[in-house]
Design a protein around this motif. Structure first.
Motif, PDB file in Angstrom:
ATOM      1  N   ALA A  36       0.821  -1.211   0.000  1.00  0.00           N
ATOM      2  CA  ALA A  36       0.000   0.000   0.000  1.00  0.00           C
ATOM      3  C   ALA A  36       0.857   1.264   0.000  1.00  0.00           C
ATOM      4  CB  ALA A  36      -0.926  -0.003   1.214  1.00  0.00           C
ATOM      5  N   LEU A  37       2.145   1.097   0.244  1.00  0.00           N
ATOM      6  CA  LEU A  37       3.024   2.260   0.396  1.00  0.00           C
ATOM      7  C   LEU A  37       2.991   3.170  -0.834  1.00  0.00           C
ATOM      8  CD1 LEU A  37       4.703   3.115   2.753  1.00  0.00           C
ATOM      9  CD2 LEU A  37       6.715   2.160   1.658  1.00  0.00           C
ATOM     10  N   GLY A  38       2.981   2.558  -2.002  1.00  0.00           N
ATOM     11  CA  GLY A  38       2.928   3.348  -3.235  1.00  0.00           C
ATOM     12  C   GLY A  38       1.709   4.253  -3.246  1.00  0.00           C
ATOM     13  N   ILE A  39       0.563   3.661  -2.897  1.00  0.00           N
ATOM     14  CA  ILE A  39      -0.688   4.433  -2.863  1.00  0.00           C
ATOM     15  C   ILE A  39      -0.604   5.473  -1.749  1.00  0.00           C
ATOM     16  CG2 ILE A  39      -3.170   4.281  -2.497  1.00  0.00           C
ATOM     17  CD1 ILE A  39      -2.411   2.941  -5.020  1.00  0.00           C
ATOM     18  N   ILE A  40      -0.073   5.053  -0.596  1.00  0.00           N
ATOM     19  CA  ILE A  40       0.025   5.971   0.539  1.00  0.00           C
ATOM     20  C   ILE A  40       0.821   7.207   0.131  1.00  0.00           C
ATOM     21  CG2 ILE A  40       1.018   6.287   2.853  1.00  0.00           C
ATOM     22  CD1 ILE A  40       0.420   3.344   3.397  1.00  0.00           C
ATOM     23  N   ILE A  41       1.993   6.974  -0.445  1.00  0.00           N
ATOM     24  CA  ILE A  41       2.848   8.097  -0.845  1.00  0.00           C
ATOM     25  C   ILE A  41       2.160   8.929  -1.915  1.00  0.00           C
ATOM     26  CG2 ILE A  41       5.004   8.702  -1.984  1.00  0.00           C
ATOM     27  CD1 ILE A  41       6.256   6.258  -0.586  1.00  0.00           C
ATOM     28  N   GLY A  42       1.574   8.247  -2.879  1.00  0.00           N
ATOM     29  CA  GLY A  42       0.902   8.961  -3.966  1.00  0.00           C
ATOM     30  C   GLY A  42      -0.208   9.854  -3.454  1.00  0.00           C
ATOM     31  N   VAL A  43      -1.097   9.271  -2.655  1.00  0.00           N
ATOM     32  CA  VAL A  43      -2.237  10.033  -2.150  1.00  0.00           C
ATOM     33  C   VAL A  43      -1.756  11.149  -1.224  1.00  0.00           C
ATOM     34  CG1 VAL A  43      -4.227   9.906  -0.618  1.00  0.00           C
ATOM     35  CG2 VAL A  43      -3.938   8.219  -2.420  1.00  0.00           C
ATOM     36  N   ALA A  44      -0.813  10.817  -0.340  1.00  0.00           N
ATOM     37  CA  ALA A  44      -0.305  11.827   0.594  1.00  0.00           C
ATOM     38  C   ALA A  44       0.275  12.995  -0.184  1.00  0.00           C
ATOM     39  CB  ALA A  44       0.750  11.218   1.512  1.00  0.00           C
ATOM     40  N   SER A  45       1.043  12.710  -1.244  1.00  0.00           N
ATOM     41  CA  SER A  45       1.636  13.843  -1.945  1.00  0.00           C
ATOM     42  C   SER A  45       0.599  14.625  -2.740  1.00  0.00           C
ATOM     43  CB  SER A  45       2.826  13.426  -2.809  1.00  0.00           C
ATOM     44  OG  SER A  45       2.687  12.139  -3.292  1.00  0.00           O
ATOM     45  N   VAL A  46      -0.396  13.927  -3.313  1.00  0.00           N
ATOM     46  CA  VAL A  46      -1.442  14.680  -4.012  1.00  0.00           C
ATOM     47  C   VAL A  46      -2.136  15.632  -3.026  1.00  0.00           C
ATOM     48  CG1 VAL A  46      -3.718  14.520  -5.089  1.00  0.00           C
ATOM     49  CG2 VAL A  46      -1.895  13.005  -5.833  1.00  0.00           C
ATOM     50  N   VAL A  47      -2.544  15.074  -1.890  1.00  0.00           N
ATOM     51  CA  VAL A  47      -3.273  15.895  -0.916  1.00  0.00           C
ATOM     52  C   VAL A  47      -2.401  17.053  -0.428  1.00  0.00           C
ATOM     53  CG1 VAL A  47      -4.279  15.885   1.401  1.00  0.00           C
ATOM     54  CG2 VAL A  47      -4.818  14.051  -0.191  1.00  0.00           C
ATOM     55  N   ALA A  48      -1.138  16.746  -0.090  1.00  0.00           N
ATOM     56  CA  ALA A  48      -0.259  17.780   0.448  1.00  0.00           C
ATOM     57  C   ALA A  48       0.058  18.840  -0.608  1.00  0.00           C
ATOM     58  CB  ALA A  48       1.023  17.149   0.971  1.00  0.00           C
ATOM     59  N   MET A  49       0.376  18.375  -1.827  1.00  0.00           N
ATOM     60  CA  MET A  49       0.735  19.329  -2.883  1.00  0.00           C
ATOM     61  C   MET A  49      -0.422  20.269  -3.189  1.00  0.00           C
ATOM     62  SD  MET A  49       3.667  18.222  -4.690  1.00  0.00           S
ATOM     63  CE  MET A  49       4.728  16.829  -4.448  1.00  0.00           C
ATOM     64  N   VAL A  50      -1.610  19.687  -3.317  1.00  0.00           N
ATOM     65  CA  VAL A  50      -2.769  20.523  -3.633  1.00  0.00           C
ATOM     66  C   VAL A  50      -3.027  21.502  -2.488  1.00  0.00           C
ATOM     67  CG1 VAL A  50      -5.256  20.488  -4.028  1.00  0.00           C
ATOM     68  CG2 VAL A  50      -3.801  18.849  -5.194  1.00  0.00           C
ATOM     69  N   ALA A  51      -2.898  21.011  -1.243  1.00  0.00           N
ATOM     70  CA  ALA A  51      -3.144  21.873  -0.081  1.00  0.00           C
ATOM     71  C   ALA A  51      -2.129  23.019  -0.037  1.00  0.00           C
ATOM     72  CB  ALA A  51      -3.070  21.051   1.205  1.00  0.00           C
ATOM     73  N   VAL A  52      -0.856  22.673  -0.221  1.00  0.00           N
ATOM     74  CA  VAL A  52       0.183  23.699  -0.164  1.00  0.00           C
ATOM     75  C   VAL A  52       0.048  24.651  -1.355  1.00  0.00           C
ATOM     76  CG1 VAL A  52       2.665  24.083  -0.324  1.00  0.00           C
ATOM     77  CG2 VAL A  52       1.776  22.297   1.182  1.00  0.00           C
ATOM     78  N   GLY A  53      -0.219  24.070  -2.526  1.00  0.00           N
ATOM     79  CA  GLY A  53      -0.397  24.895  -3.732  1.00  0.00           C
ATOM     80  C   GLY A  53      -1.539  25.881  -3.557  1.00  0.00           C
ATOM     81  N   ASN A  54      -2.681  25.373  -3.079  1.00  0.00           N
ATOM     82  CA  ASN A  54      -3.827  26.249  -2.863  1.00  0.00           C
ATOM     83  C   ASN A  54      -3.507  27.318  -1.830  1.00  0.00           C
ATOM     84  OD1 ASN A  54      -5.414  24.968  -4.684  1.00  0.00           O
ATOM     85  ND2 ASN A  54      -6.525  23.734  -3.178  1.00  0.00           N
ATOM     86  N   GLY A  55      -2.825  26.903  -0.763  1.00  0.00           N
ATOM     87  CA  GLY A  55      -2.476  27.846   0.303  1.00  0.00           C
ATOM     88  C   GLY A  55      -1.573  28.946  -0.220  1.00  0.00           C
ATOM     89  N   ALA A  56      -0.549  28.555  -0.965  1.00  0.00           N
ATOM     90  CA  ALA A  56       0.393  29.538  -1.501  1.00  0.00           C
ATOM     91  C   ALA A  56      -0.326  30.482  -2.453  1.00  0.00           C
ATOM     92  CB  ALA A  56       1.530  28.824  -2.220  1.00  0.00           C
ATOM     93  N   GLN A  57      -1.200  29.913  -3.267  1.00  0.00           N
ATOM     94  CA  GLN A  57      -1.935  30.728  -4.232  1.00  0.00           C
ATOM     95  C   GLN A  57      -2.834  31.738  -3.518  1.00  0.00           C
ATOM     96  OE1 GLN A  57      -4.097  28.386  -7.035  1.00  0.00           O
ATOM     97  NE2 GLN A  57      -5.071  30.170  -7.964  1.00  0.00           N
ATOM     98  N   ALA A  58      -3.540  31.247  -2.501  1.00  0.00           N
ATOM     99  CA  ALA A  58      -4.432  32.144  -1.758  1.00  0.00           C
ATOM    100  C   ALA A  58      -3.631  33.268  -1.106  1.00  0.00           C
ATOM    101  CB  ALA A  58      -5.200  31.354  -0.696  1.00  0.00           C
ATOM    102  N   ARG A  59      -2.459  32.889  -0.592  1.00  0.00           N
ATOM    103  CA  ARG A  59      -1.602  33.865   0.077  1.00  0.00           C
ATOM    104  C   ARG A  59      -1.145  34.944  -0.904  1.00  0.00           C
ATOM    105  NH1 ARG A  59       0.328  36.810   4.047  1.00  0.00           N
ATOM    106  NH2 ARG A  59       2.584  37.074   3.993  1.00  0.00           N
TER     107      ARG A  59
END
Ligand code: ADP
Ligand code: MG
Lengths: 416, 258
Positions: A36-59
């Motif tokens: 499951a590690l592949g999925i874990i890493i994949g999903v974690a990075s999608v969620v984190a990247m989108v969150a950070v990207g959105n945050g930076a953009q909003a800022r």
């Protein structure tokens, strides 16, 4: 009634199958986690990247809009000859007459502030502080969407009389006066005493990272006459009535200034116009592209994770050939076997998705500690992550599951 | 005519054939077997290795389709059925016992016995599943081993679990391919005792064995050679496993005293 019975049977069967799958996964705990590690890493990075990207953009968006509504800034100097930063505002090109002309001839201009700035020593209350001294018009606060914490802004009359009055930024006030209310106090700038008539609200760091609250604002006439001693402006800030007129107004100002400065057609302009909306749009589209890019890289790791699941499911089918044979012999239908292995793959990838989402949220919070903006974890990205995990489980689990269902029971029962 | 008892044979074979095609070579594993097996019968299939016993059993067990002839299981023509329908038929009407037990590893005796009910249609409620599995395990003498894993049990006990699994869905027929093949003599006789007891209670059993000693406990002995039945006889001097065991025990006692 028959239909309800059917649904009930279906649900019970699915539940049963789910229990078998969970059990099989629990038996190989380590292997399941690694798979499951592949999925874990994949999903974690999608969620984190989108969150950070959105945050930076909003800022960044909020920083750009904090510059003021529908702002056009005309800077003296050409971008090409002078470089982006040092060249702007330093050339001897913009005059008060230019500012008057813009105010007069561009119809969409609703507020205008010629700007003459310099850095100077400010002395007050027995303290000494080097700060930005900005000559502005009374419109300045409106243009920059800036409010006063106390006191008042100077008026057109004080501009015309080049009065020695000042509005002071919160940081400067704090440095010079501490907790004292500076309104009514005197501050000496370049040995000239100014009466402080207003205190600005705090605005925080600006786009370049410099503190916007560290400044003293005085009438531009006073600044030019007594502080900078120049007849040229650093810039002219203009507010346009509506966002969709920004482009037209920018074109009008450009042609007006070209005409006034007698610039030949082929020559570089000796001024530059900063369009706030354009910058905001650019920032938005760039950050969208970056988010998309990072998201797709993370997406690749999801696919890799899916292949990992398929691989381990194939191994599992081979290892459990005999089990499959037994199940078929006692009456499992091909569909039962398929459902069992498909459920196992989906459970594996959904579990990976769940852990991934949690890790992704954790990673976003961690980024918040180091960056000066809030990560924005969107429900959309979480739903997407689960949807994608599910789809991966179905897609990459299908082939192994079908292989299991098609096993010949006699051979499967003999398998060593 | 009114017949309260179902008198159709459980199995009717007419000229049954099974040919394996491996590349260029054709192997005629079963060629033209015609047999009826009545309810309540206890039949042994004997024959040399490679004579087609297992192939015949697998076909009887609906694990494989014949390539020729007719097979009616409880009156149903098997040849017309697809994999799904065969699975339903196995679940409802057949129970299997294998030489190598074929129990699910790391799964308790109780759950192994519950397995066929898992695939039954309509679904057997959980409570009833437990209840029936427990009852069946008691019937084979393992009522006190419900939670044990196969690896914690002896060969004879594992085979009893397999028999309980074969019985739990109340099948028309139990098929056993060399069930005593992996067991010692005494355990084999005990197991035959269980089969005889089950048969006495009305269960139809077909069993493959290549040991005459084991076949001697059955009611009917069919001998195969080269895919054909060469003899089909009633076993008049049928042995009783219970008596054998008693004799064995006595012999043991004597040996100890001596
Ligand atoms: N899957 C198969 N493919 C090809 N030949 C087979 C297959 N299964 C069995 N046979 C052949 O069929 C014949 C009968 O085998 P089998 O029924 O296993 O005999 P028995 O159980 O009596 O020892 C043998 O010659 C065997 O090699
Ligand atoms: Mg055999």
């Amino acid at each position: 009634m028959i239909f309800l019975d059917y649904i009930r049977t279906f649900l019970l069967r699915t539940l049963q199958t789910l229990l078998i799958s969970l059990r099989a996964l629990r038996r190989n705990k380590m292997r399941s986690i690694l798979t499951a590690l592949g999925i874990i890493i994949g999903v974690a990075s999608v969620v984190a990247m989108v969150a950070v990207g959105n945050g930076a953009q909003a800022r960044i968006t909020s920083q750009v809009s904090a510059l003021g509504q529908n702002l056009l800034s005309v800077f003296a100097g050409s971008r090409k000859s002078g470089g982006v930063n040092s060249g702007l505002g330093s050339a001897s090109a913009l005059t008060l007459a230019d500012a008057d002309a813009i105010g007069r001839e561009v119809p969409d201009v609703v507020a205008i502030s010629p700007e003459a700035t310099t850095t100077a020593q400010a002395i007050a209350n027995g303290r000494n502080w080097s700060t930005t001294v900005a000559g502005e018009s009374p419109d300045y606060l409106k243009i920059r969407d800036w409010k006063l914490a106390s006191g008042s802004m100077f008026t057109g009359r004080e501009v015309r009389s080049a009065a020695k009055v000042a509005v002071i930024g919160s940081k400067t006030a704090n440095e010079l006066f501490g907790p004292l209310n500076p309104v009514g106090q005197t501050v000496r700038v370049g040995n000239i005493p100014f009466v402080i008539i207003g205190l600005l609200e705090s605005k925080g760091a600006g786009m370049g990272g410099q503190n916007q609250d560290d400044r003293i604002i005085i009438p531009y006439t006073t600044a030019m006459k007594r502080i900078t001693g120049e007849k040229y402006l650093r810039s002219i800030n203009v507010q346009i009535g509506s966002a969709d007129r920004m482009k037209i107004a920018q074109e009008q100002i450009t042609s007006l200034l070209c005409q006034r400065h007698r610039l030949a057609a082929g020559r570089d302009n000796d001024f530059n116009i900063f369009n706030q909306k354009e910058i905001a749009d650019t920032v938005n589209s760039i950050s969208k592209i970056i988010t998309l890019l990072l998201g797709s890289i993370a997406g690749i790791s999801l696919v890799v994770g899916g292949i990992g699941i398929m691989n381990i499911m194939l191994v599992s089918v081979t290892e459990r050939t005999r089990e499959i044979g037994i199940r078929i012999a006692v009456g499992a239908q091909p569909g039962d076997i398929k459902l069992q292995f498909l459920t196992e793959a989906i459970t594996l990838s959904l579990l990976g998705g769940l852990i991934g989402v949690l890790l992704g949220i954790g990673a976003s919070k961690l980024v918040e500690v180091f960056a000066d903006f809030k990560a924005i974890v969107s429900t959309g990205s979480i739903i997407l992550a689960f949807g994608v995990s599910f789809a991966i489980g179905v897609f990459f689990g299908f082939y192994p599951a079908r292989k299991a269902a098609q096993l010949d029971p006699i051979e499967a029962l003999r398998y060593e | 005519m009114n017949t309260p008892v179902n008198t159709t044979p459980v199995i009717q074979l007419r000229d049954l054939a099974k040919t394996y095609q491996t590349g260029e070579v054709e192997v005629k594993a079963v060629r033209g077997v015609t047999l009826d097996i009545q309810r309540g019968d206890f039949m042994a299939i004997m024959g040399a290795s490679g004579s087609g016993k297992s192939t015949l059993m697998n076909t009887l067990g609906c694990l494989d389709q014949p390539t020729g002839g007719n097979y009616l299981l409880d009156g149903i023509a098997v040849a017309a059925l697809n994999r799904k329908e065969l699975a339903k038929l196995r679940n409802k009407k057949l129970g299997f016992v294998f030489q190598s037990f074929n129990l699910l590893a790391r799964t308790s005796a109780l759950e192994n016995v519950e397995l066929p009910m898992f695939y039954s249609q309509p679904l057997v409620p959980l409570r009833e599943r437990h209840h029936r599995a427990m009852q069946t395990l008691e019937k084979v003498g393992l009522g006190n081993r419900l939670g044990h894993y196969p690896s914690q049990l002896s060969g004879g006990q594992q085979q009893r679990i397999a028999i309980a699994r074969a019985l739990v869905n109340k099948p028309e027929l139990v098929l056993a391919d060399e069930p005593t093949g992996n067991l010692d003599t005494r355990t084999s006789i005990e197991l035959m005792g269980l089969f005889q007891e089950l048969n006495d209670s009305g269960i139809t059993i077909v069993m493959v064995t290549h040991e005459l000693d084991i076949a001697a406990y059955c009611k009917r002995i069919v001998v195969m050679r080269d895919g054909q039945v060469i003899s089909d006889t009633r076993n008049e001097k049928r042995r009783s496993a219970v008596e054998e065991i008693a004799t064995l025990d006595q012999a043991e006692q004597k040996a100890k005293l001596a």
